[in-house]
Design an enzyme around this catalytic site. Structure first.
Site, PDB file in Angstrom:
ATOM      1  N   ASP A   8       0.868  -1.175   0.000  1.00 19.72           N
ATOM      2  CA  ASP A   8       0.000   0.000   0.000  1.00 19.72           C
ATOM      3  C   ASP A   8       0.910   1.232   0.000  1.00 19.72           C
ATOM      4  O   ASP A   8       2.131   1.121  -0.200  1.00 19.72           O
ATOM      5  CB  ASP A   8      -0.997  -0.047   1.169  1.00 19.72           C
ATOM      6  CG  ASP A   8      -0.329   0.104   2.529  1.00 19.72           C
ATOM      7  OD1 ASP A   8       0.911   0.226   2.585  1.00 19.72           O
ATOM      8  OD2 ASP A   8      -1.055   0.103   3.542  1.00 19.72           O
ATOM      9  N   HIS A   9       0.333   2.410   0.251  1.00 19.10           N
ATOM     10  CA  HIS A   9       1.135   3.647   0.244  1.00 19.10           C
ATOM     11  C   HIS A   9       2.254   3.602   1.288  1.00 19.10           C
ATOM     12  O   HIS A   9       3.346   4.107   1.048  1.00 19.10           O
ATOM     13  CB  HIS A   9       0.231   4.860   0.484  1.00 19.10           C
ATOM     14  CG  HIS A   9      -0.593   4.739   1.725  1.00 19.10           C
ATOM     15  ND1 HIS A   9      -1.668   3.867   1.813  1.00 19.10           N
ATOM     16  CD2 HIS A   9      -0.484   5.334   2.933  1.00 19.10           C
ATOM     17  CE1 HIS A   9      -2.190   3.958   3.016  1.00 19.10           C
ATOM     18  NE2 HIS A   9      -1.492   4.822   3.726  1.00 19.10           N
ATOM     19  N   CYS A  65       3.154  -3.376   4.007  1.00 12.98           N
ATOM     20  CA  CYS A  65       2.301  -2.252   4.417  1.00 12.98           C
ATOM     21  C   CYS A  65       2.909  -1.674   5.685  1.00 12.98           C
ATOM     22  O   CYS A  65       4.058  -1.984   6.018  1.00 12.98           O
ATOM     23  CB  CYS A  65       0.834  -2.657   4.564  1.00 12.98           C
ATOM     24  SG  CYS A  65       0.455  -3.823   5.868  1.00 12.98           S
ATOM     25  N   THR A  67       2.220  -1.906   9.109  1.00 12.97           N
ATOM     26  CA  THR A  67       2.513  -2.893  10.157  1.00 12.97           C
ATOM     27  C   THR A  67       2.731  -4.294   9.605  1.00 12.97           C
ATOM     28  O   THR A  67       3.217  -5.170  10.327  1.00 12.97           O
ATOM     29  CB  THR A  67       1.339  -2.997  11.138  1.00 12.97           C
ATOM     30  OG1 THR A  67       0.187  -3.482  10.409  1.00 12.97           O
ATOM     31  CG2 THR A  67       1.029  -1.668  11.795  1.00 12.97           C
ATOM     32  N   HIS A  98      10.004 -23.277   9.027  1.00 17.74           N
ATOM     33  CA  HIS A  98       8.960 -23.940   9.822  1.00 17.74           C
ATOM     34  C   HIS A  98       7.558 -23.789   9.238  1.00 17.74           C
ATOM     35  O   HIS A  98       6.727 -24.676   9.425  1.00 17.74           O
ATOM     36  CB  HIS A  98       8.949 -23.378  11.255  1.00 17.74           C
ATOM     37  CG  HIS A  98      10.125 -23.830  12.062  1.00 17.74           C
ATOM     38  ND1 HIS A  98      10.229 -23.621  13.423  1.00 17.74           N
ATOM     39  CD2 HIS A  98      11.259 -24.486  11.704  1.00 17.74           C
ATOM     40  CE1 HIS A  98      11.368 -24.123  13.871  1.00 17.74           C
ATOM     41  NE2 HIS A  98      12.028 -24.645  12.845  1.00 17.74           N
ATOM     42  N   HIS A 133       6.961 -30.105  10.706  1.00 19.81           N
ATOM     43  CA  HIS A 133       6.407 -28.841  10.212  1.00 19.81           C
ATOM     44  C   HIS A 133       5.448 -29.064   9.042  1.00 19.81           C
ATOM     45  O   HIS A 133       4.508 -28.308   8.853  1.00 19.81           O
ATOM     46  CB  HIS A 133       7.536 -27.884   9.823  1.00 19.81           C
ATOM     47  CG  HIS A 133       8.445 -27.587  10.974  1.00 19.81           C
ATOM     48  ND1 HIS A 133       8.012 -26.943  12.101  1.00 19.81           N
ATOM     49  CD2 HIS A 133       9.750 -27.905  11.191  1.00 19.81           C
ATOM     50  CE1 HIS A 133       9.014 -26.843  12.965  1.00 19.81           C
ATOM     51  NE2 HIS A 133      10.084 -27.432  12.436  1.00 19.81           N
TER      52      HIS A 133
HETATM   53  C1  RB5 Z   1      -1.846   2.556   6.542  1.00 20.98           C
HETATM   54  O1  RB5 Z   1      -1.959   3.730   7.266  1.00 20.98           O
HETATM   55  C2  RB5 Z   1      -1.767   1.355   7.462  1.00 20.98           C
HETATM   56  O2  RB5 Z   1      -2.946   1.204   8.186  1.00 20.98           O
HETATM   57  C3  RB5 Z   1      -1.443   0.111   6.680  1.00 20.98           C
HETATM   58  O3  RB5 Z   1      -0.270   0.310   5.958  1.00 20.98           O
HETATM   59  C4  RB5 Z   1      -1.222  -1.148   7.487  1.00 20.98           C
HETATM   60  O4  RB5 Z   1      -0.362  -0.906   8.555  1.00 20.98           O
HETATM   61  C5  RB5 Z   1      -2.424  -1.871   7.887  1.00 20.98           C
HETATM   62  O5  RB5 Z   1      -2.374  -2.992   8.400  1.00 20.98           O
END
Ligand code: RB5
Length: 143
Positions: A8-9, A65, A67, A98, A133
């Site tokens: 994503d961004h 992304c 997180t 694993h 595994h």
């Molecule tokens: C974007 O702001 C953020 O929510 C996304 O990149 C991600 O962390 C979501 O799980």
């Protein structure tokens, strides 16, 4: 190896740099977006990547992304996908050894680019250990 990649961004910068890294190592890369820094929804890019890995269009996938959680949650709705989050090289090795992860997920807002590329290199070089595994990953799908 033919590798699919998406972000994503929040993951765009690392994705762009990882594409260059993978190409420099001789891999073929299929980019599933996003290619804009405008705020967007990770699922719009995770689903096409999951379908490409599931169909065999690409051998493995990388998703990035902020997180890593949104990508991982979306990808793991697809039965053929084992998407695993890594934040250091020990976890990147284990998620292959694993869990036989066919998609590596990276949390761009919580690791350096240097760590991200180390995780990719480690995961690509790691080999699934099989044995106990194999039994465990066979129990992952909902029956
Ligand atoms: C974007 O702001 C953020 O929510 C996304 O990149 C991600 O962390 C979501 O799980």
């Amino acid at each position: 190896m033919k590798i699919g990649i998406c972000s994503d961004h929040a993951g765009l910068d690392y994705k762009t740099r990882l594409i260059s890294y993978l190409l420099s190592k001789g891999h073929e890369v299929v980019n599933f977006g996003t290619d804009s820094d405008q705020s967007c929804d990770y699922a719009d890019f995770a689903h096409p990547l999951a379908e490409a890995v599931g169909s065999g269009e690409v051998e493995k996938g990388i998703a990035i992304c902020g997180t890593g959680n949104g990508m991982a949650m979306t990808l793991n709705h697809h039965a053929p996908i084992r998407a695993g989050l890594a934040w250091n090289t020990a976890v990147a090795a284990l998620v292959k050894e694993h869990n036989d992860a066919n998609v590596l997920v990276l949390p761009a807002r919580f690791i350096s680019y240097r760590m991200a590329v180390s995780c990719v290199r480690t995961w690509l070089e790691a080999r699934f250990e099989g044995g106990r595994h194999q039994r465990r990953i066979e129990k992952i799908p909902v029956r």
